[in-house]
Design a protein around this motif. Structure first.
Motif: not given
Lengths: 429, 312
Positions: B93-109
């Motif tokens: 859910d966090t990632a899908m929200n981040v995408q919905a907020l307009g992220a062009d890329a996600i760097i994840i640790r």
């Protein structure tokens, strides 16, 4: 409310396979008022007629490891969905594990499950009680009281007591009441916080692994305790080739050990988790191809007595998470028998299936196995050979769909399950 | 010449040797331009990058921030404690929200092995793995390999020893994949409880004798003893570890004269490495950190800009 449905049925020209009576041949079978007849009892035809030489009739299956989730997690499964899934898989009886919420360590919880079963189930549900309170291995459950309300077996599955003194005394005490003892053999320390079979693969994937040794130490403990107390212990869900060797030696020495394996372990190996597929994360973990081959051989040779579904339903939101956070377990009731057939090499797996999923599980629970003899209580399953179908969410009866067999194409199909309550499942093409 | 076709960087295991070289060569270009002038790169201008760091990190998080900003991107860092994950929100859910907020890329640790792959199945945008449990840490390995290549030249047949907690180390796994793909000879060393023999199946030599591990090495990479990942005791004490496996003055006598010392950080001074040695001329630890910016710029440029002809 009763869910009995004693429809009369004529089964014409099917192959009957029954290890209980030794029957194996083509025959007609007539079901009237819940009983089986080899000769047509009257000139009246059955309400339902099925025929064909591709049909196999087997005595009804009994599952020795069903995690029922009732009470506690109705999102994962209800008694209705659970028993309908079981019936679709050919089971006319199941044995539930004690890991419900509240736990099956008190008579009230057992009675609650029985009430739900009486209301909602078309098959027989046997209930196992917890060997120790909360299955924490710290103090004994009230085993005599559990026996009084109808518990037939005791186990801490999917755990086992760490403390040998408590384990030993609980087994002695349980045996006094004639309760069947089932152990889920896993060394608690070696298997704690592990997420896969310990191997090169788990190492590569960065997952902490459970070594074969975690199971083998516990198997050997049960063997030694069974010998020491001279009481039978049934080992649930063997996964390691080393365990097979230990069990074979123990049986050879006359120790009262029996064992089962999950159908998943006969068909799959650990490579299926390579892309972190949480639905293939089960307990014990899927191991290597060499283990799988040894398990199949042990089933064929009789070292392993029976095959279970290890049905562990989880709602989608519990499983669709990071691999190490996902609980271990997969559903299996609808697919176990067919998975068994797919896994066993050879042209005629049906006799072995009847033995491993009907006759032997009943014997292990000290129950009379169902039979296909003339004038017996009707309790059977009909499989249609060479009738391929694809297992998918849309045709699943279980409320959960955490299976590693999504979209698996099975060669044969179960088309009818008839329990003590009548037709429990009938395939609607 | 090989072209870059990947949207995400999830592992070193999946990369071909040419792809590794392409990242390193791109980093080289970036570094050489940066060394000569004060350039303004703009290949990620207008892009919004989210740094989703569910585990503590200083170097990696800041290096990605600096690298993204150097390419003209906007970058927002979210840390585990400051996110809704602490309120029970799932990673999905966090990632899908981040995408919905307009992220062009996600760097994840993230502490869970396989979590970047899990995310890549949930969201459309590129995912860059900044470390997933004990599985992989691709950007760290690439900056390590970049530094090694810079110091030693072609890595074919070079002997690289990785010493320490290999079992719990994503850095060791990623480096082992990367270095062997480039032809280097990798030795893994440390106590038997932290260096499983099965690593030989990945092409490594395994030893538990520090002298043997050090004597022929062209470079020695030390790994931090990771208290947070050890669920059970794998060695008696930090002081015993330091005595038997720590790199101290005596170790220098066993090592080749020109052998260099690397460490991905953070250092446990006095445990895996003697403090003076960490600051000595043999150590390239701070160069690794600096190189990390160019390497991460190269990774982001290749994965996110989607227009590789576009100038940096």
């Amino acid at each position: 409310m009763t869910l009995s449905n004693h429809e009369s049925i004529d089964i014409i020209g099917a192959r009957l396979v029954d290890p209980n009576s030794g029957i194996d041949g083509i025959s007609n079978l007539y079901v009237r008022e819940g009983r089986l007849y080899h000769q047509k009892p009257s000139s009246e035809p059955g309400q339902r007629i099925i025929s064909g030489d591709e049909l196999i009739v087997l005595p009804g299956f009994l599952d020795l490891r069903t995690h029922c989730r009732v009470p506690g997690d109705s999102k994962a499964e209800t008694i209705t969905s659970l028993t309908e899934a079981a019936a679709k898989g050919g089971f006319t009886s199941i044995l539930t594990m004690p890991d419900t919420n509240p736990h099956c360590d008190n008579p009230a919880t057992i009675r609650y499950i029985q009430d739900r079963v009486n209301q909602d189930s078309k098959i027989r549900v046997y209930i196992s009680g917890a060997l120790t309170i909360q299955s924490k291995g710290e103090s004994m459950s009230p085993l005599g009281s559990l026996k009084d309300v109808g518990v037939v077996a005791v186990t801490d599955c999917p755990f086992t007591p760490k403390n040998n003194q408590i384990f030993l005394n609980a087994l002695k005490y349980a045996d006094m009441f004639g309760l069947v003892i089932i152990d889920f053999p896993q060394d608690s320390y070696l298997s704690r916080n592990t997420h896969a079979h310990e191997s090169f693969l788990s190492l590569k994937m960065g997952l902490s692994g459970s070594p074969r040794l975690a199971e083998e130490l516990a198997v050997q403990r049960s063997i030694l305790i069974s010998k020491h107390l001279d009481i039978p212990i049934h080992l649930s869900s063997i996964s390691s080739k080393g365990s097979v060797k230990l069990i074979k030696e123990a049986k050879g020495a006359g120790i009262k050990i029996s064992a089962d394996v999950s159908a998943h372990h006969l068909l799959l190996d650990h490579k299926i988790i390579e892309d972190y597929q949480t639905n293939a994360k089960i307990a014990p973990p899927l191991r290597e191809e060499t283990d799988r081959m040894e398990l199949i051989f042990a089933v064929q040779q009789g070292t392993i007595d029976s095959c279970n579904s290890s049905h562990q339903p989880y709602a989608e939101h519990h499983k669709n998470v990071e691999f190490d956070l996902a609980p271990a377990g997969a559903i299996g009731l609808e697919t176990a028998a067919l998975t068994f057939i797919e896994s066993i090499q050879g042209k005629d797996p049906f006799k072995l299936l009847a033995e491993k999923m009907s006759y032997n599980p009943h014997k292990i629970l000290r129950l009379n196995p169902p039979s296909l003899k003339d004038n017996c209580a009707a309790n059977f399953t009909v499989i249609k050979q060479d009738n391929p179908w694809i297992y998918k969410k849309e045709n699943s009866f279980s409320q959960s769909f955490n299976t590693p067999l999504d979209k698996y194409k099975f060669k044969h199909k179960i088309i009818l399950t008839y329990s003590e309550k009548g037709i429990a499942y009938i395939d609607k093409p | 010449m090989i072209s870059w076709t990947r949207k995400s960087l999830l592992t070193i295991e999946e990369l071909k040797p040419d792809e590794i070289s392409l990242i390193l060569d791109t980093a080289d270009s970036i570094k050489s331009i940066s060394d000569k002038t004060d350039p303004i790169f703009s290949s990620l201008k207008g892009k919004r990058i989210i740094n989703l760091f569910m585990e503590p990190s200083t170097r990696t998080r800041v290096a990605f921030e600096v690298a993204a900003k150097s390419l003209g991107a906007d970058i927002i860092s979210i840390t585990g404690e400051a996110s809704s994950l602490t309120k029970g929100e799932t990673l999905k859910d966090t990632a899908m929200n981040v995408q919905a907020l307009g992220a062009d890329a996600i760097i994840i640790r993230h502490s869970s092995p396989g979590s970047p792959l899990f995310l890549s199945k949930m969201v459309e945008v590129p995912i860059i793995n900044a470390g997933d449990g004990a599985h992989e840490h691709p950007s760290q390995a690439l900056l390590d390999i970049y530094t090694l290549r810079e110091k030693l030249g072609d890595l074919k047949n070079k002997k690289i020893t990785i010493l320490g907690d290999i079992l719990f180390s994503r850095v060791a796994r990623s480096n082992l994949w990367g270095l062997t793909k480039l032809g280097a000879k990798v030795t893994l060393a440390g106590p038997t409880t932290l260096v499983p023999a099965d690593f030989k199946l990945l092409g490594a030599t395994v030893t538990h004798d520090t002298q043997t591990a050090l004597k022929d090495a062209d470079a020695v990479m030390l790994l931090r003893i990771q208290h947070e990942r050890q669920s059970a005791s794998h060695f008696p004490s930090l002081s015993e570890y330091a005595n038997v496996f720590g790199l101290g003055p005596l170790s220098l006598e066993w090592m080749k004269e020109k052998a260099i010392i690397l460490h991905p950080g953070p250092l446990n001074r006095g445990v895996e490495i003697d403090s003076a040695l960490a600051d000595s001329s043999r150590s390239v630890i701070l160069e690794q950190v600096s190189n990390g910016i160019a390497v991460r710029m190269a990774i982001m440029h290749l994965c996110i800009s989607k227009c590789l002809d576009k100038p940096l």
